[in-house]
Design a protein around this motif. Structure first.
Motif, PDB file in Angstrom:
ATOM      1  N   LEU A   1      45.297  48.958  32.123  1.00  0.00           N
ATOM      2  CA  LEU A   1      45.891  48.223  31.275  1.00  0.00           C
ATOM      3  C   LEU A   1      47.028  47.181  31.624  1.00  0.00           C
ATOM      4  O   LEU A   1      46.971  46.289  31.051  1.00  0.00           O
ATOM      5  CB  LEU A   1      46.532  49.489  30.456  1.00  0.00           C
ATOM      6  N   LEU A   2      47.765  47.547  32.631  1.00  0.00           N
ATOM      7  CA  LEU A   2      48.843  46.807  33.269  1.00  0.00           C
ATOM      8  C   LEU A   2      48.018  45.212  33.707  1.00  0.00           C
ATOM      9  O   LEU A   2      48.595  44.199  33.140  1.00  0.00           O
ATOM     10  CB  LEU A   2      49.509  47.095  34.180  1.00  0.00           C
ATOM     11  N   ALA A   3      46.933  45.368  34.142  1.00  0.00           N
ATOM     12  CA  ALA A   3      46.335  44.436  34.676  1.00  0.00           C
ATOM     13  C   ALA A   3      45.606  43.442  33.791  1.00  0.00           C
ATOM     14  O   ALA A   3      45.351  42.335  33.928  1.00  0.00           O
ATOM     15  CB  ALA A   3      45.290  44.755  36.017  1.00  0.00           C
ATOM     16  N   THR A   4      45.373  44.196  32.578  1.00  0.00           N
ATOM     17  CA  THR A   4      44.532  43.346  31.514  1.00  0.00           C
ATOM     18  C   THR A   4      45.570  42.915  30.502  1.00  0.00           C
ATOM     19  O   THR A   4      45.295  42.595  29.311  1.00  0.00           O
ATOM     20  CB  THR A   4      43.512  44.167  30.915  1.00  0.00           C
ATOM     21  N   GLY A   5      46.838  43.041  30.782  1.00  0.00           N
ATOM     22  CA  GLY A   5      48.012  42.524  29.825  1.00  0.00           C
ATOM     23  C   GLY A   5      48.316  43.386  28.762  1.00  0.00           C
ATOM     24  O   GLY A   5      49.041  43.117  27.919  1.00  0.00           O
ATOM     25  N   ARG A   6      48.189  44.640  28.880  1.00  0.00           N
ATOM     26  CA  ARG A   6      48.740  45.604  28.231  1.00  0.00           C
ATOM     27  C   ARG A   6      49.888  46.523  28.454  1.00  0.00           C
ATOM     28  O   ARG A   6      50.129  47.711  28.596  1.00  0.00           O
ATOM     29  CB  ARG A   6      47.508  46.725  27.835  1.00  0.00           C
TER      30      ARG A   6
ATOM     31  N   ARG B   1      37.070  45.121  39.090  1.00  0.00           N
ATOM     32  CA  ARG B   1      36.509  43.902  38.451  1.00  0.00           C
ATOM     33  C   ARG B   1      37.580  43.078  38.101  1.00  0.00           C
ATOM     34  O   ARG B   1      37.409  41.877  38.099  1.00  0.00           O
ATOM     35  CB  ARG B   1      35.660  44.321  37.346  1.00  0.00           C
ATOM     36  N   VAL B   2      38.601  43.657  37.475  1.00  0.00           N
ATOM     37  CA  VAL B   2      39.630  42.709  36.834  1.00  0.00           C
ATOM     38  C   VAL B   2      40.528  42.231  38.065  1.00  0.00           C
ATOM     39  O   VAL B   2      40.940  41.204  38.096  1.00  0.00           O
ATOM     40  CB  VAL B   2      40.598  43.566  35.847  1.00  0.00           C
ATOM     41  N   TRP B   3      40.710  42.992  39.093  1.00  0.00           N
ATOM     42  CA  TRP B   3      41.361  42.283  40.107  1.00  0.00           C
ATOM     43  C   TRP B   3      41.052  41.487  41.073  1.00  0.00           C
ATOM     44  O   TRP B   3      41.651  40.436  41.448  1.00  0.00           O
ATOM     45  CB  TRP B   3      41.909  43.607  41.113  1.00  0.00           C
ATOM     46  N   HIS B   4      39.610  41.372  41.204  1.00  0.00           N
ATOM     47  CA  HIS B   4      39.257  40.558  42.268  1.00  0.00           C
ATOM     48  C   HIS B   4      38.858  39.137  41.882  1.00  0.00           C
ATOM     49  O   HIS B   4      39.327  37.976  42.193  1.00  0.00           O
ATOM     50  CB  HIS B   4      38.206  41.112  43.045  1.00  0.00           C
ATOM     51  N   PRO B   5      37.935  39.010  40.694  1.00  0.00           N
ATOM     52  CA  PRO B   5      37.898  37.687  40.265  1.00  0.00           C
ATOM     53  C   PRO B   5      39.097  37.440  39.539  1.00  0.00           C
ATOM     54  O   PRO B   5      39.703  37.795  38.751  1.00  0.00           O
ATOM     55  CB  PRO B   5      36.578  37.629  39.387  1.00  0.00           C
ATOM     56  N   ARG B   6      39.513  36.134  39.863  1.00  0.00           N
ATOM     57  CA  ARG B   6      41.116  35.526  39.362  1.00  0.00           C
ATOM     58  C   ARG B   6      40.919  35.201  37.883  1.00  0.00           C
ATOM     59  O   ARG B   6      41.911  35.431  37.263  1.00  0.00           O
ATOM     60  CB  ARG B   6      41.261  34.426  40.089  1.00  0.00           C
ATOM     61  N   PHE B   7      39.708  34.964  37.254  1.00  0.00           N
ATOM     62  CA  PHE B   7      39.652  34.552  35.714  1.00  0.00           C
ATOM     63  C   PHE B   7      39.133  35.717  35.080  1.00  0.00           C
ATOM     64  O   PHE B   7      38.109  36.421  35.646  1.00  0.00           O
ATOM     65  CB  PHE B   7      38.913  33.312  35.620  1.00  0.00           C
TER      66      PHE B   7
ATOM     67  N   ALA C   1      44.667  38.810  37.560  1.00  0.00           N
ATOM     68  CA  ALA C   1      45.595  40.092  37.875  1.00  0.00           C
ATOM     69  C   ALA C   1      46.140  40.113  39.388  1.00  0.00           C
ATOM     70  O   ALA C   1      47.396  40.419  39.563  1.00  0.00           O
ATOM     71  CB  ALA C   1      44.889  41.424  37.861  1.00  0.00           C
ATOM     72  N   ALA C   2      45.429  39.515  40.297  1.00  0.00           N
ATOM     73  CA  ALA C   2      45.807  39.383  41.731  1.00  0.00           C
ATOM     74  C   ALA C   2      47.150  38.596  41.787  1.00  0.00           C
ATOM     75  O   ALA C   2      47.772  38.498  42.639  1.00  0.00           O
ATOM     76  CB  ALA C   2      44.625  39.234  42.693  1.00  0.00           C
ATOM     77  N   THR C   3      46.707  37.220  40.963  1.00  0.00           N
ATOM     78  CA  THR C   3      47.953  36.415  40.954  1.00  0.00           C
ATOM     79  C   THR C   3      49.073  36.996  40.563  1.00  0.00           C
ATOM     80  O   THR C   3      50.360  36.694  41.034  1.00  0.00           O
ATOM     81  CB  THR C   3      47.503  35.236  40.344  1.00  0.00           C
ATOM     82  N   LYS C   4      49.022  37.544  39.181  1.00  0.00           N
ATOM     83  CA  LYS C   4      50.364  38.163  38.472  1.00  0.00           C
ATOM     84  C   LYS C   4      51.141  39.136  39.119  1.00  0.00           C
ATOM     85  O   LYS C   4      52.129  39.415  39.076  1.00  0.00           O
ATOM     86  CB  LYS C   4      49.868  38.456  37.174  1.00  0.00           C
ATOM     87  N   PHE C   5      50.045  39.967  39.754  1.00  0.00           N
ATOM     88  CA  PHE C   5      50.490  41.372  40.327  1.00  0.00           C
ATOM     89  C   PHE C   5      50.582  41.373  41.855  1.00  0.00           C
ATOM     90  O   PHE C   5      50.846  42.475  42.344  1.00  0.00           O
ATOM     91  CB  PHE C   5      49.796  42.330  39.582  1.00  0.00           C
ATOM     92  N   GLY C   6      50.226  40.368  42.548  1.00  0.00           N
ATOM     93  CA  GLY C   6      49.834  40.631  43.943  1.00  0.00           C
ATOM     94  C   GLY C   6      51.165  40.587  44.816  1.00  0.00           C
ATOM     95  O   GLY C   6      51.074  41.220  46.019  1.00  0.00           O
TER      96      GLY C   6
END
Length: 137
Positions: free
Chosen positions: A114-119, A71-77, A81-86
């Motif tokens: 946790l990484l994908a959500t900024g932790r 859920r965090v990876w696919h919608p960009r907002f 996550a996909a933009t930051k870590f793609g």
């Protein structure tokens, strides 16, 4: 959102706030524009926000963490996550999940969430790979 919660809390006693929270137990209502996966992600991630600083081990169920990570990876907002870590190759070591391409970042799906959500501080000690070293610099 945080400012709204702070303003609300400033007008209530601790007892009133706890009563309001208890009154929502069992509620199936969701904020407009959210999904059950959003609520799951909130529960998992914010649970870690509490547990990690207290030094409490609170393991996420891997299947739930994978669903939340999707859920965090696919919608960009809002996490992007996909933009930051793609440009990294993220790979779960405990599930069949991978995304992106580039230097490897691997570990439990819960740490990737946790990484994908900024932790980063909570996630990086549980991750390995060339991409982890790049994130630290």
């Amino acid at each position: 959102m945080c400012e709204t919660a702070l303003r609300h809390a400033a007008t209530k006693s601790d007892h009133e706030l706890i009563s309001e929270m208890r009154a929502t137990i069992g509620s199936r209502r969701t904020p407009i524009g959210t999904t059950p996966a959003d609520r799951l992600m909130d529960l998992l991630v914010h649970g870690q926000d509490i547990a990690v600083p207290l030094g409490v081990h609170y393991e996420m169920p891997a299947e739930a963490a994978q669903l939340a990570l999707e859920r965090v990876w696919h919608p960009r907002f809002p996490f992007r996550a996909a933009t930051k870590f793609g440009s990294y190759r993220l790979r779960a070591t405990d599930m069949d999940w991978a995304a992106g391409s580039g230097p490897l970042i691997e570990g439990p799906v819960s740490a990737l969430l946790l990484l994908a959500t900024g932790r980063r501080t909570a996630a990086l000690p549980r991750l390995r790979g060339d991409g982890v070293e790049l994130l630290r610099t």
